[in-house]
Design a protein around this motif. Structure first.
Motif, PDB file in Angstrom:
ATOM      1  N   ILE A  79       0.836  -1.208   0.000  1.00 45.89           N
ATOM      2  CA  ILE A  79       0.000   0.000   0.000  1.00 45.89           C
ATOM      3  C   ILE A  79       0.866   1.252   0.000  1.00 45.89           C
ATOM      4  O   ILE A  79       0.552   2.240  -0.670  1.00 45.89           O
ATOM      5  CB  ILE A  79      -0.973  -0.025   1.190  1.00 45.89           C
ATOM      6  N   SER A  80       1.969   1.231   0.737  1.00 48.12           N
ATOM      7  CA  SER A  80       2.886   2.372   0.709  1.00 48.12           C
ATOM      8  C   SER A  80       3.434   2.582  -0.694  1.00 48.12           C
ATOM      9  O   SER A  80       3.595   3.723  -1.152  1.00 48.12           O
ATOM     10  CB  SER A  80       4.037   2.141   1.690  1.00 48.12           C
ATOM     11  N   ILE A  93       0.680   4.292  -2.810  1.00 45.59           N
ATOM     12  CA  ILE A  93       0.544   5.716  -2.481  1.00 45.59           C
ATOM     13  C   ILE A  93       1.693   6.514  -3.092  1.00 45.59           C
ATOM     14  O   ILE A  93       1.496   7.600  -3.656  1.00 45.59           O
ATOM     15  CB  ILE A  93       0.471   5.896  -0.954  1.00 45.59           C
ATOM     16  N   GLU A 101      -4.960   8.368   0.668  1.00 46.06           N
ATOM     17  CA  GLU A 101      -4.734   8.019   2.071  1.00 46.06           C
ATOM     18  C   GLU A 101      -4.866   6.502   2.243  1.00 46.06           C
ATOM     19  O   GLU A 101      -5.663   5.854   1.550  1.00 46.06           O
ATOM     20  CB  GLU A 101      -5.751   8.728   2.969  1.00 46.06           C
ATOM     21  N   ARG A 102      -4.101   5.985   3.186  1.00 47.29           N
ATOM     22  CA  ARG A 102      -4.051   4.536   3.385  1.00 47.29           C
ATOM     23  C   ARG A 102      -5.424   3.942   3.695  1.00 47.29           C
ATOM     24  O   ARG A 102      -5.782   2.866   3.191  1.00 47.29           O
ATOM     25  CB  ARG A 102      -3.067   4.233   4.524  1.00 47.29           C
ATOM     26  N   GLN A 103      -6.212   4.634   4.494  1.00 44.61           N
ATOM     27  CA  GLN A 103      -7.501   4.092   4.900  1.00 44.61           C
ATOM     28  C   GLN A 103      -8.510   4.064   3.754  1.00 44.61           C
ATOM     29  O   GLN A 103      -9.583   3.440   3.872  1.00 44.61           O
ATOM     30  CB  GLN A 103      -8.080   4.892   6.073  1.00 44.61           C
ATOM     31  N   VAL A 130      -7.872   2.800   0.743  1.00 42.42           N
ATOM     32  CA  VAL A 130      -7.403   1.817  -0.238  1.00 42.42           C
ATOM     33  C   VAL A 130      -7.956   0.440   0.108  1.00 42.42           C
ATOM     34  O   VAL A 130      -7.971   0.040   1.272  1.00 42.42           O
ATOM     35  CB  VAL A 130      -5.855   1.787  -0.270  1.00 42.42           C
TER      36      VAL A 130
END
Length: 491
Positions: free
Chosen positions: A393-394, A397, A409-411, A413
């Motif tokens: 995920i990083s 992004i 934003e991570r949340q 995804v």
């Protein structure tokens, strides 16, 4: 260096493509080609050897004849090849100059006959015991030229071989087969409108293509991949000189050997048909080291990748035709990443992270990859990248921000599809992770134009034809609420 067997064979094959009914009568020539190889260009090959003639037509439609003392007949100028001759046509031009004094720059190749002879004749030569020459055959390739209308050159006959000169009307040309072909020619055409291009290939079976500048209305085939080459200029004695000059001017290239391959035809902006003489040559250099003076870039492409390029059908056909005649290419892996894997045992898989960005109207974001991309050049693909020392995920992004200026934003995804794929048989397996961004900030921008040349939202029911296959599989899987798919694996 004598004329190569490949050059002679290619020229004869091009001739037979136009005159297939002559294959039987040229049987002795074809058999000699198979039997003697390069030696067929040598005058000491007494099983039969190649000679070349120059058929020169003036602005009144007359054909140049010279009285050959050896035969006592009026024939077109011509003779044996010499080791220094660059091509069969160059042999004809040299003999024209030696026998008549007419310099090569005083004539121009006839359109459509820049690399293909108008006529091939087989005739017997009597034995000359005093010279130690037995009876043999000449395989005479006769190339067609037109004398420039403004040319006024003094004729200087080669006294030891030529006893006279005549300009004869077409219906009085000495040999009937040649006369018949000349009478069918349209005489009122401009021979100067001719181009020459280079079909350059390497030992891996790849072809060097030139990405032209995107100047619509100013240049031919703007923004397309093409061959290096250009138009004939007055100082070019032959079209081989044209292509060598263009290679030097456009890219600083000087190839040791260029062989006529074919004559193609194109239509210019004015609607006129322009013949293009195609010369093939081998080169194994790095195009990044060349000094390119025109166009955007040079790059190697395998024939199998041409469908992904913006390229003329005629150019693609040329490459594929030439490739079909080459032996199987020797291919070396470019890096550890593409090294062929063992079919047994543990094999590391490459992890790729992909962004599935869907607008409220249902359209999906795709990017058109740069033509020089090592993977899928000039092909549509999802925004993607390989994981570095980071989690998936990083990576997603980071890639979205670096490539398109999108902030995620991570949340926001979620994983929506995994495709386990192999691009080509024997390649290292890859695991493609497709993540949906439920919300994001920003509009797609071209942050890395060397990787992606365009962003566009596509209707998932009308995706582009030139789309990376596993990306198409993944999008179809997402549309069908399927989490996993496989592609490229043997059945």
């Amino acid at each position: 260096m004598p004329l190569s067997h490949d050059h002679i064979r290619t020229t004869v094959n091009s001739y037979l493509a136009r005159h297939p009914h002559e294959r039987e009568q040229l049987g002795a020539f074809l058999a000699a080609l198979d039997r003697t190889g390069d030696e067929i260009a040598s005058r000491s090959t007494f099983t039969g050897h190649v000679t070349c003639g120059a058929i020169v037509v003036d602005d009144l439609g007359r054909v140049l004849h010279v009285l050959h003392l050896a035969s006592g007949k009026y024939l077109v100028p011509g003779g044996h090849a010499e080791p220094a001759d660059e091509s069969l046509a160059a042999t004809a031009l040299r003999e024209l100059h030696e026998e008549t004094g007419i310099p090569p720059h005083a004539v121009a190749p006839w359109p459509g006959y820049e690399t293909v002879p108008l006529d091939i004749d087989i005739h017997d030569i009597d034995a000359h015991p005093g010279k130690g020459e037995p009876g043999h055959q000449h395989f005479d390739l006769r190339f067609l030229f037109r004398l420039h209308a403004t040319t006024d050159v003094p004729l200087v006959l080669q006294e030891e071989e030529v006893g006279g000169i005549e300009w004869r009307p077409l219906d009085r040309v000495t040999q009937p087969p040649l006369r018949e072909k000349l009478l069918k020619l349209p005489l009122h055409i401009e021979p100067e409108t001719a181009n020459a291009s280079a079909l350059i290939y390497n030992d891996r079976g790849e072809y060097l293509l030139h990405l032209r500048d995107y100047f619509p209305g100013q240049i031919w085939e703007p923004g397309m991949w093409s061959l290096l080459g250009g138009g004939r200029e007055p100082q070019d004695t032959t079209l081989q000189h044209t292509v060598r000059r263009e290679l030097a001017e456009e890219a600083g290239l000087d190839l040791a050997d260029l062989t006529p391959f074919a004559t193609e035809y194109a239509t210019d902006d004015a609607g006129a048909t322009v013949p293009i003489a195609i010369y093939a040559g081998r080169w194994n250099g790095d195009p990044r080291e060349l000094h390119l003076t025109e166009g955007v870039m040079l790059a190697w492409f395998a024939p199998a990748d041409l469908h992904r390029l913006r390229i003329a059908d005629t150019t693609s056909d040329l490459v594929r035709r030439h490739a079909a005649g080459l032996p199987t290419a020797r291919s070396e892996p470019a890096s550890e990443e593409v090294r062929r894997a063992s079919p047994h045992g543990t094999v590391p898989n490459i992890i790729g992270v992909h962004l599935y960005l869907e607008r409220p109207d249902g359209t999906v974001l795709l990017g058109l990859r740069h033509p020089s991309s090592a993977f899928a050049p000039s092909t549509w693909h999802a925004l993607a990248g390989h994981c570095e020392q980071e989690n998936a995920i990083s990576c997603l992004i980071r890639e979205a921000r670096e490539e398109a200026g999108l902030h995620i934003e991570r949340q926001d995804v979620e994983l929506v599809h995994v495709v386990h794929h192999i691009d080509h048989a024997g390649d290292r397996p890859r695991m493609g992770l497709f993540f949906r961004a439920r919300t994001w900030r920003g509009e797609p921008e071209l942050r890395e134009p060397d990787k992606c040349t365009q962003w566009k939202f596509w209707d998932p029911t009308a995706l582009p034809d030139d789309l990376v296959p596993y990306t198409r599989t993944a999008i179809e899987g997402i549309q069908n609420s399927e989490l996993y798919s496989e592609t490229g694996w043997p059945a």
